[in-house]
Write a protein that holds these residues in place. Sequence first.
Motif, PDB file in Angstrom:
ATOM      1  N   ILE A 179      13.974  -6.884  11.500  1.00 17.83           N
ATOM      2  CA  ILE A 179      12.953  -6.474  10.527  1.00 17.83           C
ATOM      3  C   ILE A 179      11.848  -5.638  11.172  1.00 17.83           C
ATOM      4  N   ASP A 180      11.278  -4.777  10.371  1.00 22.49           N
ATOM      5  CA  ASP A 180      10.010  -4.149  10.718  1.00 22.49           C
ATOM      6  C   ASP A 180       8.891  -4.884  10.000  1.00 22.49           C
ATOM      7  N   TYR A 181       7.681  -4.730  10.497  1.00 22.60           N
ATOM      8  CA  TYR A 181       6.520  -5.388   9.899  1.00 22.60           C
ATOM      9  C   TYR A 181       5.304  -4.514  10.151  1.00 22.60           C
ATOM     10  N   ARG A 182       4.223  -4.796   9.433  1.00 26.24           N
ATOM     11  CA  ARG A 182       2.995  -4.039   9.665  1.00 26.24           C
ATOM     12  C   ARG A 182       2.479  -4.319  11.081  1.00 26.24           C
ATOM     13  N   LEU A 183       2.144  -3.253  11.776  1.00 24.17           N
ATOM     14  CA  LEU A 183       1.657  -3.380  13.142  1.00 24.17           C
ATOM     15  C   LEU A 183       0.156  -3.604  13.167  1.00 24.17           C
ATOM     16  N   ALA A 184      -0.300  -4.303  14.195  1.00 19.60           N
ATOM     17  CA  ALA A 184      -1.710  -4.680  14.306  1.00 19.60           C
ATOM     18  C   ALA A 184      -2.548  -3.501  14.776  1.00 19.60           C
ATOM     19  N   ASP A 208       0.831  -1.221   0.000  1.00 23.02           N
ATOM     20  CA  ASP A 208       0.000   0.000   0.000  1.00 23.02           C
ATOM     21  C   ASP A 208       0.858   1.260   0.000  1.00 23.02           C
ATOM     22  N   GLY A 209       1.919   1.219  -0.779  1.00 20.53           N
ATOM     23  CA  GLY A 209       2.774   2.376  -0.917  1.00 20.53           C
ATOM     24  C   GLY A 209       3.769   2.597   0.203  1.00 20.53           C
ATOM     25  N   LYS A 210       3.791   1.713   1.193  1.00 16.40           N
ATOM     26  CA  LYS A 210       4.709   1.848   2.313  1.00 16.40           C
ATOM     27  C   LYS A 210       5.802   0.791   2.239  1.00 16.40           C
ATOM     28  N   ASP A 211       7.048   1.234   2.346  1.00 17.31           N
ATOM     29  CA  ASP A 211       8.174   0.311   2.341  1.00 17.31           C
ATOM     30  C   ASP A 211       8.335  -0.344   3.708  1.00 17.31           C
ATOM     31  N   LEU A 212       8.532  -1.650   3.705  1.00 17.14           N
ATOM     32  CA  LEU A 212       8.896  -2.389   4.906  1.00 17.14           C
ATOM     33  C   LEU A 212      10.377  -2.709   4.803  1.00 17.14           C
ATOM     34  N   VAL A 213      11.099  -2.457   5.899  1.00 16.11           N
ATOM     35  CA  VAL A 213      12.558  -2.481   5.815  1.00 16.11           C
ATOM     36  C   VAL A 213      13.177  -3.402   6.853  1.00 16.11           C
ATOM     37  N   MET A 214      14.463  -3.633   6.679  1.00 19.79           N
ATOM     38  CA  MET A 214      15.252  -4.454   7.592  1.00 19.79           C
ATOM     39  C   MET A 214      16.652  -3.867   7.706  1.00 19.79           C
TER      40      MET A 214
END
Length: 313
Positions: free
Chosen positions: A112-117, A51-57
């Motif tokens: 890693i980062d991930y989408r938060l609930a 959704d247009g957001k980068d998830l990074v590590m």
Amino acid sequence: MNLTRHATSLWFFSFLFLVSSLTVVYAQKASDYGFIKGTNFQEDVVYKTVDGKDLVMDVFFPDADKLKAENPWMVFVHGGGWAGGHMDNIYRTAFVGTLKKLVENGVVCVSIDYRLAKAPVTSLESAIDCKDAARFLLKHAEDFKLDKENYGVWGGSAGGHLSLVTALVPDDYFPGDKELAQIHPKYKCVVSYYPFTSCLNPDLRPNSVFADSTLFKRLLGGTLEEKPELARLLSPTEFLNSDSLPVLLVHGDSDKTLPIINSQYMVEVAKEKGADVELLTVVNGGHSFSGDISPSQEEIDEYTTQFILSHLK
């Protein structure tokens, strides 16, 4: 290399802490840790975009004299109540000693980062991201000098739970990035600090953060009654079997947030199913091992490191 993070303002930190005791915001300058200065380090590597957001590590490499063409590796999953936290949590006291020891022993570590609930996102999406991070690393193993066979996953609290889900629950239940869908990691071990281990066992909830069932709405996007299948998928203990990878649980016997009964339950189920699950009990240890503990934090770091190395090498 400049590893400085932009620190979260104090008032914002205080606000989030009051909103939820589980939502831990951790901002730290990586350069404060001397051992990082001699370590090859790649910051904010994008592993997927949603959704247009980068998830990074962030990727920590051993020193050049220990770096091989293919190296064992560990993925770290941060905690924070499923709705908070950051990959910089790896610098917290409970984890940074193990990070240092692993890197010194030639293990590449990836936080890693991930989408938060946070509605409409649930922990299903969090787990999908954790799985996709490992899929991404396997796809790009040569670029990161990673061994395609010797790797594992670890984390604490919510990250401990997500680590167990990532390693134990079959990938087919967590379809993620289409470009990574055909990659199925086979972890060699998982280390989980003070985790939540099952949505299905009501005995785990009293005297914990789950005593108030509203937390399940964050985790599942609904109540247990409304989301029974998702509740099962986010219950890693229920997926143990005789072929499960080795699991090390590390849990304080004075934990008031996620009591040690979570880990004890997983050990009991493991014995029934012939799974390889070990529990290291931290006497007097609260959540995050706060308190006058035994074994000491240094001893925990050493025990955890040796467990990981024994399975990766």
